[in-house]
Motif scaffolding. Structure first.
Motif, PDB file in Angstrom:
ATOM      1  N   UNK A 193     -48.594 -41.466 103.167  1.00 56.96           N
ATOM      2  CA  UNK A 193     -48.999 -42.641 102.392  1.00 56.96           C
ATOM      3  C   UNK A 193     -47.835 -43.144 101.544  1.00 56.96           C
ATOM      4  N   UNK A 194     -47.069 -42.225 100.974  1.00 55.50           N
ATOM      5  CA  UNK A 194     -45.907 -42.613 100.181  1.00 55.50           C
ATOM      6  C   UNK A 194     -44.876 -43.358 101.007  1.00 55.50           C
ATOM      7  N   UNK A 195     -44.673 -42.925 102.241  1.00 58.29           N
ATOM      8  CA  UNK A 195     -43.706 -43.618 103.101  1.00 58.29           C
ATOM      9  C   UNK A 195     -44.193 -45.015 103.470  1.00 58.29           C
ATOM     10  N   UNK A 196     -45.500 -45.152 103.671  1.00 56.52           N
ATOM     11  CA  UNK A 196     -46.044 -46.490 103.941  1.00 56.52           C
ATOM     12  C   UNK A 196     -45.825 -47.395 102.743  1.00 56.52           C
ATOM     13  N   UNK A 197     -46.050 -46.859 101.533  1.00 58.38           N
ATOM     14  CA  UNK A 197     -45.821 -47.647 100.328  1.00 58.38           C
ATOM     15  C   UNK A 197     -44.374 -48.062 100.188  1.00 58.38           C
ATOM     16  N   UNK A 198     -43.451 -47.147 100.453  1.00 53.85           N
ATOM     17  CA  UNK A 198     -42.025 -47.482 100.363  1.00 53.85           C
ATOM     18  C   UNK A 198     -41.660 -48.557 101.385  1.00 53.85           C
ATOM     19  N   UNK A 199     -42.234 -48.461 102.585  1.00 49.89           N
ATOM     20  CA  UNK A 199     -41.959 -49.476 103.603  1.00 49.89           C
ATOM     21  C   UNK A 199     -42.488 -50.836 103.178  1.00 49.89           C
ATOM     22  N   UNK A 200     -43.618 -50.862 102.491  1.00 52.60           N
ATOM     23  CA  UNK A 200     -44.183 -52.138 102.070  1.00 52.60           C
ATOM     24  C   UNK A 200     -43.273 -52.838 101.075  1.00 52.60           C
ATOM     25  N   UNK A 201     -42.671 -52.078 100.160  1.00 54.81           N
ATOM     26  CA  UNK A 201     -41.761 -52.677  99.190  1.00 54.81           C
ATOM     27  C   UNK A 201     -40.528 -53.236  99.874  1.00 54.81           C
TER      28      UNK A 201
END
Length: 305
Positions: A193-201
């Motif tokens: 989930x953290x990697x998805x969040x970083x990708x979104x930014x």
């Protein structure tokens, strides 16, 4: 006191990604036909996951910060009212494009929650981080509804339908419910989930850069100046008035000022583009707001002396 240069250092990654998206879109084969699907991916999947994660990861105890919540909500409501009033001002209303205003109004009152979290921790440590987490959890639904309303109405779309289908509002609402129920993301799932969040930014900022057309800012100079003045001058002053009125302590006052003086949300562009409005214009406003935040944050914190 946080210096402007330290805030500028925090903004360098955002600026770099926006510039990278602009250059890649303009000077490589990865043109707008590539970035339009990226916008959809960010809007419908990546940003909602990031919002949900940000809200559920820390317990929110609104009761411990009632005055702060009142001040934060009150400041944002004033910002919404000022932004909505622009087309009705006799000296301004006839000189701005109503459709551009519907898209740009959100720039005046939305906030970059990730900068807020980073700055609050630097200024006031864990307690400051907790205070802004409460503000973000309470205020994200408010600003998302306020952002969708002018565009849904101006586009002759059903407001409630747009609201119920808006993935950012769905993610916020479900995140608040999960937080209230004490639910958390399982530890084994957090890295993904953290990697998805970083990708979104990263992709959201690059998509904003890819969509920028600075010539459009010259076309709407008066509207641009108005919404950015509300975001970077009026809101810090209103927040300061709430601090004096409610007698907030130092930590709460700093948390509120960081919350109200930072740049606008980079997701303004994504929302605008997906609702069929002038995303390039709003992307330019987001970039200018990011630059102006270097000045408005020291200004706002200086008011607390």
């Amino acid at each position: 006191m946080l210096r402007a240069v330290n805030y500028a250092q925090l903004l360098i990654p955002d600026f770099s990604l926006i510039l990278c998206g602009y250059l890649v879109c303009r000077y490589t084969p990865l043109n707008r036909t590539v970035w339009q699907p990226v916008e959809s991916l960010v809007y419908y999947l990546l940003f909602p996951v990031l919002l949900f994660q940000s809200i559920v990861k820390s317990p929110i105890d609104v009761g411990e910060a009632t005055g702060l919540v009142v001040a934060g909500v009150g400041t944002l409501l004033c910002g919404v009212a000022l932004a909505y009033s622009l087309p009705h001002l006799p000296w301004l209303g006839r000189r701005i494009d109503r459709r551009d205003h519907a898209a740009a109004a959100q720039v005046a009152f939305r906030f970059n929650s990730y900068l807020v979290l980073a700055l609050a921790e630097r200024l006031a440590g864990a307690q400051g981080l907790l205070m802004v987490a409460v503000l973000i959890g309470v205020c994200v639904p408010l600003v998302n509804v306020a952002a969708v309303w002018p565009m849904a109405r101006g586009g002759q779309r059903g407001f409630w339908g747009e609201l119920l289908r808006n993935p950012l509002i769905i993610a916020t609402a479900t995140g608040l419910v999960a937080n209230a129920l004490g639910l958390r993301i399982p530890g084994w799932l957090e890295p993904a989930v953290g990697r998805i969040g970083a990708a979104s930014l990263a992709l959201g900022l690059m998509a904003a850069g890819a969509g920028m057309q600075f010539g459009l800012l010259r076309r709407g100079k008066l509207l641009s100046a108005s919404v950015l003045s509300i975001r970077h001058v009026a809101l810090p002053l209103i927040a300061w008035a709430w601090v004096l009125l409610l007698g907030l302590d130092a930590t709460q006052a700093q948390a509120l000022m960081v919350f109200c003086a930072v740049s606008t949300a980079s997701s303004c562009y994504v929302l605008t583009a997906r609702m069929g409005y002038n995303g390039a214009y709003v992307a330019g406003l987001v970039t200018l707001s990011t630059a102006l935040g270097v000045l408005s944050l020291p200004f706002g914190l200086g008011l607390l002396r």
